[in-house]
Design a protein around this motif. Structure first.
Motif, PDB file in Angstrom:
ATOM      1  N   LEU A   1      -5.362   5.319   2.140  1.00 13.29           N
ATOM      2  CA  LEU A   1      -4.330   6.291   2.499  1.00 13.29           C
ATOM      3  C   LEU A   1      -4.831   7.248   3.583  1.00 13.29           C
ATOM      4  O   LEU A   1      -4.095   7.591   4.518  1.00 13.29           O
ATOM      5  CB  LEU A   1      -3.897   7.080   1.264  1.00 13.29           C
ATOM      6  N   ASN A   2      -6.089   7.664   3.477  1.00 14.08           N
ATOM      7  CA  ASN A   2      -6.650   8.525   4.523  1.00 14.08           C
ATOM      8  C   ASN A   2      -6.695   7.795   5.863  1.00 14.08           C
ATOM      9  O   ASN A   2      -6.426   8.380   6.919  1.00 14.08           O
ATOM     10  CB  ASN A   2      -8.060   8.976   4.126  1.00 14.08           C
ATOM     11  N   ARG A   3      -7.005   6.508   5.811  1.00 11.81           N
ATOM     12  CA  ARG A   3      -7.068   5.706   7.033  1.00 11.81           C
ATOM     13  C   ARG A   3      -5.683   5.601   7.677  1.00 11.81           C
ATOM     14  O   ARG A   3      -5.541   5.746   8.896  1.00 11.81           O
ATOM     15  CB  ARG A   3      -7.616   4.319   6.672  1.00 11.81           C
ATOM     16  N   LEU A   4      -4.664   5.370   6.872  1.00 11.40           N
ATOM     17  CA  LEU A   4      -3.307   5.256   7.402  1.00 11.40           C
ATOM     18  C   LEU A   4      -2.772   6.612   7.868  1.00 11.40           C
ATOM     19  O   LEU A   4      -2.025   6.689   8.848  1.00 11.40           O
ATOM     20  CB  LEU A   4      -2.382   4.659   6.341  1.00 11.40           C
ATOM     21  N   GLU A   5      -3.153   7.664   7.170  1.00  7.48           N
ATOM     22  CA  GLU A   5      -2.690   9.003   7.553  1.00  7.48           C
ATOM     23  C   GLU A   5      -3.094   9.326   8.994  1.00  7.48           C
ATOM     24  O   GLU A   5      -2.355   9.998   9.727  1.00  7.48           O
ATOM     25  CB  GLU A   5      -3.259  10.045   6.597  1.00  7.48           C
ATOM     26  N   ALA A   6      -4.243   8.801   9.400  1.00  6.85           N
ATOM     27  CA  ALA A   6      -4.745   9.083  10.744  1.00  6.85           C
ATOM     28  C   ALA A   6      -3.901   8.424  11.842  1.00  6.85           C
ATOM     29  O   ALA A   6      -4.060   8.776  13.022  1.00  6.85           O
ATOM     30  CB  ALA A   6      -6.201   8.614  10.865  1.00  6.85           C
TER      31      ALA A   6
ATOM     32  N   ALA B   1       2.004   9.654   8.529  1.00  9.95           N
ATOM     33  CA  ALA B   1       1.084  10.725   8.160  1.00  9.95           C
ATOM     34  C   ALA B   1       1.646  11.573   7.026  1.00  9.95           C
ATOM     35  O   ALA B   1       0.942  11.887   6.055  1.00  9.95           O
ATOM     36  CB  ALA B   1       0.773  11.599   9.375  1.00  9.95           C
ATOM     37  N   ALA B   2       2.926  11.944   7.132  1.00  5.68           N
ATOM     38  CA  ALA B   2       3.540  12.777   6.099  1.00  5.68           C
ATOM     39  C   ALA B   2       3.621  12.028   4.775  1.00  5.68           C
ATOM     40  O   ALA B   2       3.386  12.602   3.698  1.00  5.68           O
ATOM     41  CB  ALA B   2       4.933  13.221   6.549  1.00  5.68           C
TER      42      ALA B   2
ATOM     43  N   THR C   1       0.832  -1.203   0.000  1.00  5.26           N
ATOM     44  CA  THR C   1       0.000   0.000   0.000  1.00  5.26           C
ATOM     45  C   THR C   1       0.864   1.250   0.000  1.00  5.26           C
ATOM     46  O   THR C   1       0.551   2.244  -0.669  1.00  5.26           O
ATOM     47  CB  THR C   1      -0.945  -0.016   1.215  1.00  5.26           C
ATOM     48  N   ILE C   2       1.962   1.211   0.744  1.00  8.20           N
ATOM     49  CA  ILE C   2       2.978   2.267   0.710  1.00  8.20           C
ATOM     50  C   ILE C   2       4.325   1.577   0.572  1.00  8.20           C
ATOM     51  O   ILE C   2       4.620   0.627   1.302  1.00  8.20           O
ATOM     52  CB  ILE C   2       2.954   3.120   1.988  1.00  8.20           C
ATOM     53  N   LEU C   3       5.149   2.037  -0.343  1.00  3.49           N
ATOM     54  CA  LEU C   3       6.471   1.478  -0.561  1.00  3.49           C
ATOM     55  C   LEU C   3       7.531   2.355   0.103  1.00  3.49           C
ATOM     56  O   LEU C   3       7.287   3.523   0.402  1.00  3.49           O
ATOM     57  CB  LEU C   3       6.764   1.354  -2.057  1.00  3.49           C
TER      58      LEU C   3
END
Length: 255
Positions: free
Chosen positions: A161-166, A184-185, A138-140
């Protein structure tokens, strides 16, 4: 072919890293296999055993008694070695259900559904003195990931991505590439990148592109052509997303 171990800045004390020797355009330096050691008598947890490379699987299995496997998704570079790893360790998949954390010593492991790259993608948020999140693909660790239509879905990916940003500024331990220090960044950068790509796709369509392959030639002209098949699958996802959100009749077509 043997595993490579690395220690990055920001890596929590309770985790160790093994990189499978399967480098490539989609796997970067290789698949990251992560081993969680809570220091308790429970045994180890392993995130993504990786491909069917005997030496890699044996090296991970030799880390100690393995309690179970946490699997981010079933792409072969992450999951192909599952059966052989189970033969070596006796350990199967122990993904906790969302909302039902898995205790691991002083740690709590939460499953976060993060579909988008694939429909079955999940991430694992680890709570403790040194929190972190395992993001799979999901993020590399560098660059951006692909949203592989039709299994992948861009709307779902943006929600993920919004869920992980939190989760805030905790380290990301990705499926490929180095540790990212601030979830988050990184999610903010990823979301901005996706919005920019969507704007580029819209402009490509306005300029006359009428297929995914033609959009790729315009929008991904600066990307290595070995990545164009994945880029085309991502463009298909972008076109489907625009059709759903904008009501435009630009359904994903190959040509």
């Amino acid at each position: 072919m043997t595993s490579v171990t690395e220690t990055w800045s920001g890596l929590p004390d309770w985790v160790s890293h093994f990189r499978a020797p399967n480098p490539g355009p989609m796997t970067l330096d290789g698949t990251n296999t992560w081993v969680l050691d809570s220091g308790s008598s429970d045994g180890l947890l392993v995130v993504d055993p990786g491909p069917m490379i005997e030496e890699h699987l044996r090296t991970v299995a030799d880390s100690g008694r393995v309690r179970g496997v946490l699997l981010t998704h079933r792409h072969p570079d992450h999951a192909e070695g599952l059966d052989r790893f189970a033969e070596l360790t006796g350990a199967g998949i122990v993904n906790p259900n969302p909302g039902e954390p898995l205790p691991h010593g002083q740690l709590l492991i939460h499953t976060i559904p993060t579909p988008g790259h694939t429909a079955d993608s999940v991430s694992f948020h680890v709570e403790g003195d040194e929190p972190a999140v395992f993001s799979g693909d999901t993020i590399l660790g560098r660059g951006s990931t692909s949203v592989l239509w039709p299994d992948g879905n861009l709307g779902d990916y943006l929600d993920s991505l919004n869920r992980l940003e939190a989760l805030g500024p905790i380290p990301i331990l990705p499926g490929h590439g180095p540790v990212r220090p601030d979830c988050a960044a990184t999610c903010s950068v990823y979301l901005r990148h996706r919005r920019q790509r969507l704007d580029q796709v819209r402009r490509a369509l306005e300029s006359g592109a009428d297929s995914a392959s033609e959009v790729v030639e315009i929008v991904y002209a600066d990307v290595d052509k070995s990545l164009w098949p994945a880029a085309e699958a991502t463009v298909m996802a972008q076109l489907a997303f625009l059709q759903d959100s904008d009501g435009e009749h630009i359904g994903p077509t190959r040509r």
